[in-house]
Design an enzyme around this catalytic site. Structure first.
Site, PDB file in Angstrom:
ATOM      1  N   GLU A 148      -6.928  -1.959  -4.216  1.00 44.21           N
ATOM      2  CA  GLU A 148      -6.218  -1.376  -5.366  1.00 44.21           C
ATOM      3  C   GLU A 148      -6.852  -0.069  -5.794  1.00 44.21           C
ATOM      4  OE1 GLU A 148      -3.356  -2.362  -6.157  1.00 44.21           O
ATOM      5  OE2 GLU A 148      -3.431  -4.183  -4.945  1.00 44.21           O
ATOM      6  N   HIS A 199      -5.312   2.813  -4.036  1.00 44.42           N
ATOM      7  CA  HIS A 199      -4.108   3.326  -4.710  1.00 44.42           C
ATOM      8  C   HIS A 199      -4.509   4.201  -5.902  1.00 44.42           C
ATOM      9  CE1 HIS A 199      -1.173   0.944  -2.543  1.00 44.42           C
ATOM     10  NE2 HIS A 199      -1.693  -0.209  -2.905  1.00 44.42           N
ATOM     11  N   HIS A 255      -5.425   7.583  -4.839  1.00 37.00           N
ATOM     12  CA  HIS A 255      -4.215   8.327  -4.465  1.00 37.00           C
ATOM     13  C   HIS A 255      -3.604   8.980  -5.715  1.00 37.00           C
ATOM     14  CE1 HIS A 255      -0.462   8.067  -1.593  1.00 37.00           C
ATOM     15  NE2 HIS A 255      -0.892   9.297  -1.734  1.00 37.00           N
TER      16      HIS A 255
HETATM   17 ZN   LIG Z   1      -1.335  -2.158  -2.152  1.00 36.86          ZN
END
Ligand SMILES: [Zn+2]
Length: 674
Positions: free
Chosen positions: A465, A468, A471
């Protein structure tokens, strides 16, 4: 009454939503005003008598809907991570309204006419590459939303979208209710034999909270498989636990799944595609149904063969207990036994080395420092959406402030299952905003005063996670449409999967995996044995994942007009036809609790995880083998890929990092499928 806090931009650092002021009754009025404001902004764009320009149309569109964006970001998280009956009601009201709002914009002929006029002359407008891409993506988005259809077809499309939105919400709420209702209530601690003392105490506490005095309750996780299945020694309890999990939502959600598949097929046909899957993948990096089917078909045979080899080993171990044939509820239990005897790893032995605070700071944050130079400062002065959620400020290597990271790591009855990342504020140079991102996990809270000790899988999820989150944090784009994780679904899991590699990087692992009491490092060789043991479970894991993927695929390659009588029967036929109908391996999600595809955006896109893993495995190999220092590789990955969001073709970003198109071999090797 004080003014609704959503009506103005937040004045907090990074425009963090003013959680301390937000009340449940603020959401609906904010949604209503937010939608009305955006429609007024759109009306102003189309009322402009001057010729359409990039600025007065596309940029104006990007700037529209500020209030709606603010309330929606907060609500989406709140209703997922700490819902109430009232929030469930708001969600049920709002989701069809949002679908109608989306249609009101995308089926606005005057707006589309302006976008189309610009699109036709796009090469003559002197646009920079990101602006040109904005025009192209908007044009495609409108076209895919039905902007070109005639009046009658658009009217039908609106009906389909409204009904689908309402059904999706009902499906989700049914899953939540069934997951709570099917929790396994046990009378005695003896039935929990095999679980750790802490887990048994947790089950007793869980029972107390749920009003079952003097009993024990095992709550269900999202997936078919339940972690306790690996430890419970009483076979009948295992059987009851798995049956409770697999039985979720059959009456309530079976008919909804059938209806949704039918409506989606009809909508796809209306939009000129042979199936919903064809419609979806046309806008993904995969491009075509054939490309996805080909990858899946290539994986099924070898994965099933691996699973059957694993089954034979399990059967040998089970025979010692007088069990003739391995059932689905035996699989995890005997897997754990084989793992312990063949690889000398006991998952329970690892937990004391994985204390949350240490894994977070000395593992996840440490890796982000190694690769990207980031540092983190907790900001207890900033309030998040729940008392257990924590806010961290993120800094670049040179001390520049980058954004905020909110971590909400713990399970609670009001949180949906699984783990996910969300954006509370999206980075955009156009709006001048810096990112505020959020991770939700479901790590059980220990008894008061006890440390949070995590499982191997939970540690992996934390790294995942956070991938992400990076990102989102590294996003460096101009337009909100392209920000951070706004990439195709079959690409978005790639950066998060890449971030999992740090979990077992020797220098990272040595830094975080220390005994929470003694500070001792992990016993020598344990990780190597654990990694080898993971290889042993690949057959099962790949098959359960592929089964869910192929189930999603079956539901969404159904052509318009094909009648489905019964969801369970459709499911078993689909799995058998795809060659993944292994009796003892249920799909990771069965139809009636498959929220990814019936209640969130993953319909015909559950394949995205393995599709992304092709890129992931290839990239991990690049990180390990390119001969550059980690910090330098991290910088390339950040600059060429993470920072770009969707502002350029994602596969182009991939090529910019690796120097070539993706190859499948690293994935096949990793999953033991070569
Ligand atoms: Zn994911």
């Amino acid at each position: 009454m004080t003014e609704n806090p959503f009506f103005r931009p937040s004045t907090l650092d990074y425009e963090l939503p003013p959680f301390a002021e937000i009340r449940e009754e603020h959401y609906l009025p904010a949604y209503e005003r937010g939608m009305a404001e955006q429609l007024a902004e759109i009306a102003a764009i189309t009322a402009d008598r001057s010729l359409p320009t990039f600025e007065n149309t596309l940029v104006a569109l990007e700037r529209s809907g500020e209030l709606l964006r603010r309330v929606d970001a907060v609500f989406r998280n709140q209703s997922s991570s700490d819902t109430t009956d009232l929030l469930d009601e708001v969600e049920a009201k709002v989701s069809p309204l949002l679908a109608a709002h989306h249609d009101a914009i995308h089926l606005d002929r005057a707006l589309f006419a302006r976008i189309e006029a610009l699109y036709r002359t796009r090469t003559e407008l002197g646009l920079d590459p990101e602006s040109l891409r904005l025009l192209e993506r908007r044009y495609t988005g409108f076209e895919r939303s039905g902007a070109r259809l005639g009046e009658a077809e658009q009217a039908r499309l609106r009906e389909l979208n409204a009904e689908l939105a309402a059904l999706g919400t009902t499906f989700q709420q049914n899953v939540n209710a069934a997951t709570r209702a099917n929790a396994l209530v046990l009378d005695s601690a003896a039935e929990l034999a095999g679980l750790s003392e802490g887990a048994i105490a947790g089950a007793a506490e869980n029972a107390r909270v749920l009003g079952h005095e003097d009993k024990y309750v095992l709550s269900l996780k999202n997936t078919s498989g339940q972690p306790e299945l690996a430890q419970l020694t009483d076979r009948s309890v295992r059987e009851r636990l798995l049956a409770a999990s697999l039985g979720r939502g059959i009456e309530a959600n079976g008919p909804i799944a059938i209806r949704m598949a039918g409506l989606r097929a009809e909508r796809a046909a209306l939009l000129g595609h042979p199936s919903h899957a064809a419609y979806v993948v046309a806008d993904e990096t995969a491009g075509t149904v054939e490309a996805v089917s080909a990858l899946l078909a290539r994986l099924v045979g070898p994965a099933v063969a691996n699973a059957r080899r694993e089954a034979a080993e399990l059967a040998a171990a089970a025979a010692a207990d007088g069990i003739g044939e391995i059932a689905a509820h035996d699989w995890a239990y005997y897997s754990e036994k084989v793992r312990q005897s063949s690889f000398q790893v006991d998952a329970a032995v690892l937990r004391p080395y994985f204390e949350l605070e240490r894994v977070l700071r000395d593992g996840v944050f440490f890796a982000a420092n190694l690769a990207y130079g980031l540092s983190f400062t907790e900001r207890p002065d900033l309030t998040a959406h729940h008392p257990d959620a924590r806010v961290f400020e993120v800094f670049e290597e040179d001390g520049t402030a980058l954004g905020l990271f909110v971590g909400d790591f713990h399970a609670r009855a009001s949180k949906r299952g699984g783990a996910w990342m969300d954006s509370l504020v999206e980075q955009s140079a156009l709006t001048g905003r810096r990112p505020v991102v959020l991770n939700n996990l479901n790590i059980p809270l220990p008894a008061p005063g006890e440390p949070v000790l995590m499982s191997w899988d939970e540690v992996r999820t934390l790294f995942h996670e956070f991938g992400h989150a990076l990102h989102g944090l590294f996003s460096d784009v101009r337009y909100p449409l392209f920000s951070g994780t706004s990439v195709p679904r079959d690409f978005v899991e790639f950066p998060s999967q890449v971030n999992e590699m740090w979990m077992v990087r020797p220098e990272v692992l040595a830094n975080y995996a220390r005994h929470h009491e003694t500070g001792e490092p992990l016993p020598a060789g344990l990780v190597e044995r654990m990694t080898a043991a993971e290889g042993f479970g690949q057959g099962f894991r790949t098959v359960e994942y592929l089964a869910a993927t192929l189930l999603d695929w079956a539901w969404h390659t159904v052509p318009q007009g094909e009648e489905i009588a019964d969801a369970e029967e459709f499911e078993s036929r689909a799995l058998a036809a795809a060659g993944v109908g292994v009796d003892a391996i249920p799909p990771r999600y069965r139809t009636t609790y498959f929220q990814h595809v019936f209640a969130s955006g993953y319909s015909a896109a559950y394949y995205a995880y393995i599709w992304s893993e092709v890129l992931d495995a290839d990239t991990v190999q690049w990180f390990e083998g390119n001969g550059r220092p980690v910090r330098e590789s991290g910088e390339v990955f950040r600059r060429e890929l993470l920072a770009r969001g969707f502002s350029r073709d994602p596969l182009e970003s991939f090529r910019a990092v690796i120097g070539r198109a993706p190859e499948t071999e690293p994935l096949l090797a990793r999953r033991g499928l070569l």
